[in-house]
Scaffold this motif. Structure first.
Motif, PDB file in Angstrom:
ATOM      1  N   VAL A  72       0.851  -1.203   0.000  1.00 40.12           N
ATOM      2  CA  VAL A  72       0.000   0.000   0.000  1.00 40.12           C
ATOM      3  C   VAL A  72       0.883   1.249   0.000  1.00 40.12           C
ATOM      4  O   VAL A  72       0.646   2.202  -0.757  1.00 40.12           O
ATOM      5  N   ALA A  73       1.909   1.243   0.858  1.00 42.18           N
ATOM      6  CA  ALA A  73       2.804   2.402   0.957  1.00 42.18           C
ATOM      7  C   ALA A  73       3.527   2.642  -0.371  1.00 42.18           C
ATOM      8  O   ALA A  73       3.658   3.796  -0.814  1.00 42.18           O
ATOM      9  N   MET A  74       3.995   1.573  -1.010  1.00 43.55           N
ATOM     10  CA  MET A  74       4.672   1.708  -2.300  1.00 43.55           C
ATOM     11  C   MET A  74       3.734   2.299  -3.352  1.00 43.55           C
ATOM     12  O   MET A  74       4.106   3.201  -4.121  1.00 43.55           O
ATOM     13  N   SER A  75       2.491   1.807  -3.386  1.00 37.26           N
ATOM     14  CA  SER A  75       1.518   2.306  -4.362  1.00 37.26           C
ATOM     15  C   SER A  75       1.220   3.783  -4.129  1.00 37.26           C
ATOM     16  O   SER A  75       1.145   4.573  -5.081  1.00 37.26           O
ATOM     17  N   LEU A  76       1.061   4.174  -2.865  1.00 38.07           N
ATOM     18  CA  LEU A  76       0.764   5.569  -2.550  1.00 38.07           C
ATOM     19  C   LEU A  76       1.951   6.479  -2.873  1.00 38.07           C
ATOM     20  O   LEU A  76       1.763   7.651  -3.218  1.00 38.07           O
ATOM     21  N   ALA A  77       3.165   5.940  -2.778  1.00 37.49           N
ATOM     22  CA  ALA A  77       4.361   6.741  -3.067  1.00 37.49           C
ATOM     23  C   ALA A  77       4.462   7.094  -4.555  1.00 37.49           C
ATOM     24  O   ALA A  77       4.957   8.167  -4.916  1.00 37.49           O
ATOM     25  N   THR A  78       4.008   6.184  -5.422  1.00 36.38           N
ATOM     26  CA  THR A  78       4.126   6.423  -6.869  1.00 36.38           C
ATOM     27  C   THR A  78       2.859   7.003  -7.486  1.00 36.38           C
ATOM     28  O   THR A  78       2.910   7.623  -8.537  1.00 36.38           O
ATOM     29  N   LEU A  79       1.714   6.800  -6.832  1.00 37.61           N
ATOM     30  CA  LEU A  79       0.411   7.148  -7.433  1.00 37.61           C
ATOM     31  C   LEU A  79       0.306   8.601  -7.902  1.00 37.61           C
ATOM     32  O   LEU A  79      -0.117   8.848  -9.041  1.00 37.61           O
ATOM     33  N   PRO A  80       0.649   9.620  -7.085  1.00 43.09           N
ATOM     34  CA  PRO A  80       0.414  11.012  -7.512  1.00 43.09           C
ATOM     35  C   PRO A  80       1.111  11.374  -8.811  1.00 43.09           C
ATOM     36  O   PRO A  80       0.496  11.977  -9.706  1.00 43.09           O
ATOM     37  N   THR A  81       2.396  10.997  -8.952  1.00 43.88           N
ATOM     38  CA  THR A  81       3.126  11.407 -10.149  1.00 43.88           C
ATOM     39  C   THR A  81       2.773  10.547 -11.359  1.00 43.88           C
ATOM     40  O   THR A  81       2.718  11.045 -12.478  1.00 43.88           O
ATOM     41  N   VAL A  82       2.524   9.253 -11.138  1.00 40.41           N
ATOM     42  CA  VAL A  82       2.189   8.364 -12.266  1.00 40.41           C
ATOM     43  C   VAL A  82       0.850   8.772 -12.879  1.00 40.41           C
ATOM     44  O   VAL A  82       0.742   8.958 -14.097  1.00 40.41           O
ATOM     45  N   LEU A  83      -0.165   8.902 -12.047  1.00 44.33           N
ATOM     46  CA  LEU A  83      -1.478   9.292 -12.580  1.00 44.33           C
ATOM     47  C   LEU A  83      -1.452  10.727 -13.093  1.00 44.33           C
ATOM     48  O   LEU A  83      -2.131  11.055 -14.079  1.00 44.33           O
ATOM     49  N   GLY A  84      -0.679  11.599 -12.439  1.00 48.50           N
ATOM     50  CA  GLY A  84      -0.556  12.971 -12.934  1.00 48.50           C
ATOM     51  C   GLY A  84       0.047  13.004 -14.321  1.00 48.50           C
ATOM     52  O   GLY A  84      -0.421  13.737 -15.206  1.00 48.50           O
ATOM     53  N   THR A  85       1.075  12.176 -14.546  1.00 44.32           N
ATOM     54  CA  THR A  85       1.750  12.136 -15.854  1.00 44.32           C
ATOM     55  C   THR A  85       0.847  11.555 -16.938  1.00 44.32           C
ATOM     56  O   THR A  85       0.728  12.115 -18.035  1.00 44.32           O
TER      57      THR A  85
END
Length: 312
Positions: A71-84
């Motif tokens: 969960v922590a790994m997913s939350l760490a990447t989610l903002p920039t990946v979905l933003g991009t």
């Protein structure tokens, strides 16, 4: 402030998949599904272990730690990946990029340590079952969770400072939709030997040692299983390890693939590097809850009971 100051850019530009920019809106949908599966699936496992008394056992506590790191790994990447991919929002502040880099590498190292702890749990359960209850205690599990967290923090704490000391003036465009240490250090217009050596040291001393110890534990488990008298006992013992073996493969196979491509695939197209890195970061959090839900009867029953109570 301009794009660059004396030593580093004010911000970095993230990249989706080079050469496939026109497909980014189409890729956004599958990425959202993957994040929903990773966050939802691991949250369900965490909740099931919390509310089901039958899951208050060491194996499931270790699984909770694994789900938490996913969960922590997913939350760490989610903002920039979905933003991009969804909004073409590619800019990330320099300090924010350093924080994300530290978090991604830390949670990845935590997951490796948790998989090692789970292999030790399986080793004791199969090779020394009479002492299992006295060795694998709640205190031992809490200690292992604290140990892998502290190890990640202490080992990776120098990384942001090693990047910050470098003058980054070649470019501010990163190769991924998130920040990684190897990607950032390549933009420096200075000697990066210290960064490279420290990165290699971290890789070998943590992930390499973890994988070696996991492999060793399964050699010992296999030897113990083969010594069992009945065929049914051997199958039952091995069946308790299947979920963990699949989780180890889901984590380490993409990692080895990424490392091999980065070190030896200099003529491989850049989008292959990016796709391999994405597989390494996204696949384990998505697959782990599916693996344990399908292969572990206790988790399956607890999830069914939990959803049945919600319906009622």
């Amino acid at each position: 402030m301009g794009v660059f100051n004396a030593t580093h850019p004010a911000s970095f530009l993230l990249t989706g998949i080079p050469g496939l920019e026109s497909l980014h809106p189409w890729l956004a949908g599958p990425l959202c599904v993957m994040y929903a599966t990773a966050l939802g699936g691991n949250a369900v496992i965490l909740r099931a272990v919390q509310v089901e008394p039958s899951l208050h056992a060491p194996m499931y506590y270790f699984l909770s730690l694994l789900s938490f790191s996913d969960v922590a790994m997913s939350l760490a990447t989610l903002p920039t990946v979905l933003g991009t991919f969804c909004f073409n929002a590619r800019s990330i502040a320099f300090d924010a990029c350093l924080i994300q880099m530290f978090l991604i590498h830390s949670f990845s190292m935590m997951e490796s340590g948790i998989l090692l702890a789970m292999s030790f749990d399986r080793y004791v359960a199969i090779c020394d079952p009479l002492h299992y209850a006295t060795v694998i205690t709640s205190e031992f599990i809490a200690g292992m969770g604290l140990a892998v967290t502290v190890r990640s923090f202490i080992t990776l704490f120098p990384l942001p400072f090693l990047i910050k000391r470098l003058p980054i003036c070649r470019s501010n465009v990163l190769s991924h939709s998130y920040c990684l240490h190897p990607d950032m250090m390549k933009l420096a217009c200075a000697d990066i030997t210290i960064n490279s050596l420290y990165g290699l040291f971290v890789l070998v001393s943590t992930f390499g040692v973890d994988l070696f110890c996991i492999s060793l534990s399964y050699v010992l488990i296999l030897r113990s299983v083969l010594a069992m008298a009945s065929h049914e006992e051997r199958l039952k013992a091995l069946n308790t390890c299947v979920s963990h073996i699949l989780a180890v493969l889901a984590f380490y196979v993409p990692m080895v693939g990424v490392s091999t491509v980065h070190r030896f695939g200099k003529h491989v197209p850049r989008y292959v590097h990016v796709l391999m890195s994405n597989v390494y970061l996204f696949v384990p959090p998505v697959l782990n809850p599916l693996i344990y839900s399908v292969k572990t009867k206790g988790i399956r029953r607890a999830v069914f009971r939990m959803f049945h109570r919600i319906k009622m």
